[in-house]
Design a protein around this motif. Structure first.
Motif, PDB file in Angstrom:
ATOM      1  N   PHE A  62      17.067 -35.544 -25.154  1.00  0.00           N
ATOM      2  CA  PHE A  62      17.577 -34.307 -25.734  1.00  0.00           C
ATOM      3  C   PHE A  62      18.748 -34.514 -26.697  1.00  0.00           C
ATOM      4  N   VAL A  63      19.680 -35.412 -26.366  1.00  0.00           N
ATOM      5  CA  VAL A  63      20.864 -35.662 -27.194  1.00  0.00           C
ATOM      6  C   VAL A  63      21.076 -37.179 -27.263  1.00  0.00           C
ATOM      7  N   PRO A  64      20.341 -37.870 -28.133  1.00  0.00           N
ATOM      8  CA  PRO A  64      20.390 -39.330 -28.173  1.00  0.00           C
ATOM      9  C   PRO A  64      21.788 -39.939 -28.344  1.00  0.00           C
ATOM     10  N   PRO A  65      22.635 -39.432 -29.231  1.00  0.00           N
ATOM     11  CA  PRO A  65      23.959 -40.067 -29.371  1.00  0.00           C
ATOM     12  C   PRO A  65      24.804 -39.973 -28.098  1.00  0.00           C
ATOM     13  N   LEU A  66      24.646 -38.900 -27.350  1.00  0.00           N
ATOM     14  CA  LEU A  66      25.402 -38.759 -26.107  1.00  0.00           C
ATOM     15  C   LEU A  66      24.993 -39.823 -25.097  1.00  0.00           C
ATOM     16  N   ALA A  67      23.727 -40.132 -25.019  1.00  0.00           N
ATOM     17  CA  ALA A  67      23.265 -41.164 -24.094  1.00  0.00           C
ATOM     18  C   ALA A  67      23.825 -42.535 -24.481  1.00  0.00           C
TER      19      ALA A  67
END
Length: 57
Positions: free
Chosen positions: A16-21
């Motif tokens: 859902f939020v690749p940079p956060l991972a």
């Protein structure tokens, strides 16, 4: 939180939020985080693939 449940949360986050991972896995002071943001802005799928790669490492 156990190791397996943390990985599961990171996989869901990378979808859902690749940079956060990538941020949660590698930290903000890293070239991987910036590249993840760039790939996500260029196209959602490259960002997701890149984030899942780093979560799987």
């Amino acid at each position: 939180m156990g190791h397996k449940s943390r990985k599961a949360v990171l996989y869901v986050t990378s979808f859902f939020v690749p940079p956060l991972a990538v941020y949660l896995r590698r930290g903000a002071n890293n070239k991987h985080f910036g590249l993840s943001i760039l790939l996500t802005l260029l196209g959602w799928i490259p960002g997701v693939l890149y984030a899942m790669y780093h979560v799987s490492k």
